[in-house]
Motif scaffolding. Structure first.
Motif, short mmCIF file in Angstrom:
data_model
loop_
_atom_site.label_atom_id
_atom_site.label_comp_id
_atom_site.label_asym_id
_atom_site.label_seq_id
_atom_site.Cartn_x
_atom_site.Cartn_y
_atom_site.Cartn_z
N LEU A 135 44.67 47.34 66.66
CA LEU A 135 45.00 46.36 65.62
C LEU A 135 43.93 46.35 64.53
CD1 LEU A 135 46.85 44.19 64.51
CD2 LEU A 135 45.74 42.55 66.04
N LEU A 136 42.67 46.38 64.92
CA LEU A 136 41.58 46.42 63.93
C LEU A 136 41.69 47.67 63.05
CD1 LEU A 136 38.56 45.16 66.04
CD2 LEU A 136 39.57 44.04 64.05
N ASN A 137 41.99 48.80 63.66
CA ASN A 137 42.14 50.05 62.89
C ASN A 137 43.31 49.94 61.91
OD1 ASN A 137 39.94 51.46 63.97
ND2 ASN A 137 41.13 52.17 65.71
N LEU A 138 44.42 49.37 62.37
CA LEU A 138 45.57 49.22 61.49
C LEU A 138 45.27 48.27 60.33
CD1 LEU A 138 48.41 48.99 64.18
CD2 LEU A 138 47.96 50.90 62.60
N LEU A 139 44.59 47.18 60.61
CA LEU A 139 44.23 46.24 59.55
C LEU A 139 43.27 46.88 58.55
CD1 LEU A 139 43.90 42.98 61.69
CD2 LEU A 139 45.71 43.52 60.04
N ASP A 140 42.33 47.67 59.05
CA ASP A 140 41.42 48.39 58.15
C ASP A 140 42.20 49.32 57.22
OD1 ASP A 140 39.06 47.22 58.97
OD2 ASP A 140 38.53 48.84 60.37
N ARG A 141 43.19 50.01 57.76
CA ARG A 141 44.01 50.92 56.94
C ARG A 141 44.77 50.13 55.87
NH1 ARG A 141 47.43 54.55 60.83
NH2 ARG A 141 48.54 54.91 58.87
N MET A 142 45.23 48.94 56.21
CA MET A 142 45.96 48.13 55.23
C MET A 142 45.06 47.69 54.09
SD MET A 142 48.47 45.73 57.51
CE MET A 142 48.94 44.79 56.08
N LYS A 143 43.80 47.48 54.37
CA LYS A 143 42.86 47.00 53.34
C LYS A 143 42.47 48.08 52.35
CE LYS A 143 40.14 45.06 56.52
NZ LYS A 143 38.98 44.41 57.13
N GLN A 144 42.73 49.33 52.67
CA GLN A 144 42.32 50.45 51.80
C GLN A 144 43.28 50.63 50.65
OE1 GLN A 144 41.79 53.82 54.37
NE2 GLN A 144 40.13 52.82 55.49
#
Length: 144
Positions: A135-144
């Motif tokens: 989930l953290l990885n997915l959220l990081d990708r969304m922020k880019q």
């Protein structure tokens, strides 16, 4: 799948709704946790910022470091003064500036809450550590 007036919402809109709903639940539960100590999450954040700085900060410096940016830092500090958790003093180098500093009572409360802070993470107990990483990885990708 959520529907409105007989039609299915696009999946990305469903994601947006689910994220807002999840944020609201997480935020409410964190507020409940901090309320036990007579604080809000924003007030705890301000105490944490002052503690970590190790020196007095101006309200504008506190705002720059806050997780939740809001223009109400002066009111937030005033509430912490009423609770005797912080104090304001005139900056010795620049009389136009006001320094905010933790009181002993503020330090004690900050330390107490911090030692029990894992309780705020209970909202995520339904997830495994691996799921949290994903989930953290997915959220990081969304922020880019």
């Amino acid at each position: 799948m959520k529907k409105t007036k007989g039609e299915e919402l696009p999946i990305r809109r469903q994601l947006g709704i689910a994220m807002v709903e999840t944020y609201n639940i997480v935020y409410e539960r964190s507020q409940d946790f901090f309320a036990v100590y007579g604080l809000t999450s924003q007030q705890y954040n301000a105490l944490s910022i002052l503690h970590d700085a190790g020196e007095p900060l101006s309200t504008s410096d506190i705002l720059k470091r806050m997780m939740e940016k809001n223009a109400g830092v002066s009111r937030l500090v005033d509430r912490l003064i009423i609770k005797e958790l912080v104090e304001k003093n005139v900056n010795t180098l620049d009389k136009r500036l006001i320094d905010v500093n933790l009181t002993e009572r503020g330090k004690d409360l900050y330390n107490k809450v911090t030692t029990e802070l894992s309780g705020v993470d209970d909202v995520y107990k339904g997830l495994t550590d691996k799921e949290v990483e994903v989930l953290l990885n997915l959220l990081d990708r969304m922020k880019q």
